[in-house]
Motif scaffolding. Structure first.
Motif, mmCIF file in Angstrom:
data_model
loop_
_atom_site.group_PDB
_atom_site.id
_atom_site.type_symbol
_atom_site.label_atom_id
_atom_site.label_comp_id
_atom_site.label_asym_id
_atom_site.label_seq_id
_atom_site.Cartn_x
_atom_site.Cartn_y
_atom_site.Cartn_z
ATOM 1 N N GLY A 84 0.796 -1.221 0.000
ATOM 2 C CA GLY A 84 0.000 0.000 0.000
ATOM 3 C C GLY A 84 0.829 1.273 0.000
ATOM 4 O O GLY A 84 0.282 2.367 -0.115
ATOM 5 N N VAL A 85 2.157 1.161 0.148
ATOM 6 C CA VAL A 85 3.025 2.339 0.219
ATOM 7 C C VAL A 85 3.876 2.414 -1.047
ATOM 8 O O VAL A 85 4.855 1.682 -1.189
ATOM 9 C CB VAL A 85 3.913 2.278 1.480
ATOM 10 N N PHE A 86 3.477 3.269 -1.971
ATOM 11 C CA PHE A 86 4.200 3.464 -3.241
ATOM 12 C C PHE A 86 4.482 2.116 -3.900
ATOM 13 O O PHE A 86 5.593 1.863 -4.373
ATOM 14 C CB PHE A 86 5.486 4.262 -3.014
ATOM 15 N N ALA A 87 3.455 1.260 -3.941
ATOM 16 C CA ALA A 87 3.670 -0.075 -4.494
ATOM 17 C C ALA A 87 2.406 -0.540 -5.221
ATOM 18 O O ALA A 87 1.630 0.292 -5.679
ATOM 19 C CB ALA A 87 4.101 -1.020 -3.386
ATOM 20 N N MET A 88 2.179 -1.852 -5.292
ATOM 21 C CA MET A 88 1.209 -2.366 -6.257
ATOM 22 C C MET A 88 -0.264 -2.248 -5.866
ATOM 23 O O MET A 88 -1.131 -2.334 -6.739
ATOM 24 C CB MET A 88 1.538 -3.825 -6.577
ATOM 25 N N ALA A 89 -0.602 -2.070 -4.605
ATOM 26 C CA ALA A 89 -2.024 -2.092 -4.235
ATOM 27 C C ALA A 89 -2.810 -0.980 -4.934
ATOM 28 O O ALA A 89 -3.915 -1.215 -5.452
ATOM 29 C CB ALA A 89 -2.196 -2.004 -2.719
ATOM 30 N N ALA A 90 -2.247 0.217 -4.992
ATOM 31 C CA ALA A 90 -2.969 1.319 -5.646
ATOM 32 C C ALA A 90 -3.072 1.072 -7.155
ATOM 33 O O ALA A 90 -4.102 1.386 -7.775
ATOM 34 C CB ALA A 90 -2.293 2.661 -5.368
ATOM 35 N N ALA A 91 -2.043 0.499 -7.756
ATOM 36 C CA ALA A 91 -2.099 0.204 -9.192
ATOM 37 C C ALA A 91 -3.191 -0.824 -9.493
ATOM 38 O O ALA A 91 -3.922 -0.702 -10.485
ATOM 39 C CB ALA A 91 -0.734 -0.298 -9.676
ATOM 40 N N VAL A 92 -3.330 -1.824 -8.615
ATOM 41 C CA VAL A 92 -4.383 -2.833 -8.813
ATOM 42 C C VAL A 92 -5.761 -2.179 -8.676
ATOM 43 O O VAL A 92 -6.665 -2.425 -9.488
ATOM 44 C CB VAL A 92 -4.199 -4.002 -7.808
ATOM 45 N N CYS A 93 -5.937 -1.320 -7.686
ATOM 46 C CA CYS A 93 -7.234 -0.640 -7.513
ATOM 47 C C CYS A 93 -7.551 0.231 -8.734
ATOM 48 O O CYS A 93 -8.691 0.274 -9.211
ATOM 49 C CB CYS A 93 -7.226 0.205 -6.248
ATOM 50 N N GLU A 94 -6.544 0.937 -9.202
ATOM 51 C CA GLU A 94 -6.708 1.814 -10.363
ATOM 52 C C GLU A 94 -7.125 1.011 -11.603
ATOM 53 O O GLU A 94 -8.048 1.398 -12.322
ATOM 54 C CB GLU A 94 -5.347 2.451 -10.641
ATOM 55 N N ALA A 95 -6.437 -0.087 -11.845
ATOM 56 C CA ALA A 95 -6.762 -0.937 -13.001
ATOM 57 C C ALA A 95 -8.142 -1.547 -12.836
ATOM 58 O O ALA A 95 -8.920 -1.636 -13.792
ATOM 59 C CB ALA A 95 -5.702 -2.033 -13.156
ATOM 60 N N LEU A 96 -8.471 -1.934 -11.624
ATOM 61 C CA LEU A 96 -9.778 -2.544 -11.358
ATOM 62 C C LEU A 96 -10.898 -1.546 -11.635
ATOM 63 O O LEU A 96 -11.899 -1.865 -12.281
ATOM 64 C CB LEU A 96 -9.827 -3.047 -9.919
ATOM 65 N N GLU A 97 -10.721 -0.311 -11.179
ATOM 66 C CA GLU A 97 -11.769 0.704 -11.384
ATOM 67 C C GLU A 97 -11.996 0.966 -12.871
ATOM 68 O O GLU A 97 -13.132 1.147 -13.317
ATOM 69 C CB GLU A 97 -11.395 2.013 -10.677
ATOM 70 N N ALA A 98 -10.901 0.994 -13.650
ATOM 71 C CA ALA A 98 -11.017 1.310 -15.075
ATOM 72 C C ALA A 98 -11.395 0.091 -15.916
ATOM 73 O O ALA A 98 -11.724 0.232 -17.093
ATOM 74 C CB ALA A 98 -9.677 1.882 -15.566
#
Lengths: 254, 254
Positions: A84-98
């Motif tokens: 969750g800190v400058f790593a993959m969790a936010a990228a996964v959420c971003e891809a999931l939303e789009a």
């Protein structure tokens, strides 16, 4: 049939600093996506498949992992430190939303880990013992003026700072500029900790004053902690000094 | 003969989230100091001695532990979460600096752990996916006006915020005041996550808008994460929504 996606934080790199929860999630998954050095750190079985990629490909990697999970896979996205800190969790959420609506049905789990600043802080003493912030110095995802504004705001408000992604071959200049900026807002004696590969065999922890801090002291694998005017350095004869930020606010200017 | 002191982070409370490094340090120690609920979580052997104390006694506890280590003990100071984040590592450094010279010879090790905000963030999605800060709302160690100044600075600069020590019986008012202050600086739609006991059987994670955030939603065991105007909420039918802060800065005002 919808499968599962687990985003795992493997900690700073020493297997002894990976939680049992993360180890169990890795043991249960079949397909592994991640930046190749992070996948290299795992002892995967022969029946577990590696899909390694370069860094700066986070969003494409997240999409691939989500697509495989949506198709029924048991997929693991591997992050160093905490996802969750400058790593993959936010990228996964971003891809999931789009992405396609059905991706929202994927059984998604995120497993925390020890992030770099905590490992570096523990080796140095307790520099994050007071209010602190974490800032990525990378200009790949935000403009430099925003980073500058945040550094100045944090210095003025008395936050200890941890810098992630401080420098790379493609971005050699931000870190020196950040130190120059800090020297206008903090006393020259403020301790700066360069923590490289904390907990790994090639670990190197070094503390200098802000006056002496230089970008050559860091590389991609370094997390930097900048104290405040209240941060203390305790000398200990032959041992490494202890650096800590007192829990109490003592009323000094930042 | 000088002994050893290890300050251990036991993580959020679920044994599966404690690192093997922390477990090994606990197995090797003989005398344990800590806030009693943290000691209660450990499965100590009969030959390991407990010295439990109340919270708000950190400095006295640190002194006792250091004195025992200086006399040759194999001493462990136990923290929940990570010992460097609003926990015992800074108290031990503070006591060491003020104590007798020989305390500097103690073999001191600090072992990091998963701090509460990382565990809460993982359960919610990736709310700490952009630059963020951690602020203790306790006025036991700093004046309220400093806390206010930091909250405003963080909101204006676009930091996600994690609040530690948000509320207690002795301090019922800070959290409501913090939300009121934030409502002057952030849009009412900003997501606020209340994460209680993340990873433990009594876990409760709840996301509301800043407009609806109320101090009654938190207790002593809650870590609160306040997003920015860029933080997103992804609805997922029957599942809990995913909350994340995009890695990219999109140029909105904070």
């Amino acid at each position: 049939m919808t499968g599962s996606l687990v985003v795992v934080g493997t900690g700073p790199g020493n297997p002894e600093q990976m939680t049992p929860e993360a180890a169990a999630a890795i043991a249960a998954a079949e397909d592994f996506f991640g930046y190749f050095p992070y996948l290299d750190r795992l002892s995967l079985r022969h029946d577990q498949r590696r899909h390694a990629s370069d860094n700066r490909e986070e969003l494409a990697r997240a999409r691939e992992a989500l697509a495989m999970a949506a198709a029924g896979g048991k997929v693991c996205v591997v992050s160093g430190g905490d996802p969750g800190v400058f790593a993959m969790a936010a990228a996964v959420c971003e891809a999931l939303e789009a992405g396609p609506e059905e991706w929202r049905d994927i059984d998604l789990t995120i497993i925390p880990g020890v992030t770099a600043m905590l490992a570096v802080a523990a080796k140095a003493g307790a520099p994050l013992g007071h209010d602190f912030c974490a800032i990525s110095l990378s200009t790949n995802l935000k403009p430099w003026h925003v980073i500058e504004e945040r550094i100045v705001a944090a210095a003025k408000a008395g936050f200890v700072m941890a810098f992630y992604n401080p420098i790379s071959k493609a971005r050699p200049n931000q870190l020196g500029a950040a130190f120059d900026l800090l020297r206008h807002h903090l006393p020259p004696s403020v301790p700066v900790i360069f923590g490289r590969a904390a907990g790994r065999p090639d670990e190197a922890i070094r503390t200098v004053s802000l006056a002496d801090a230089a970008p050559e002291m860091a590389d991609m694998a370094t997390c930097i902690i900048v104290g405040t005017s209240e941060t203390r350095v305790i000398e200990r004869g032959g041992k490494q000094p202890l650096v800590y930020s007192p829990r109490s606010y003592r009323g000094g200017s930042a």
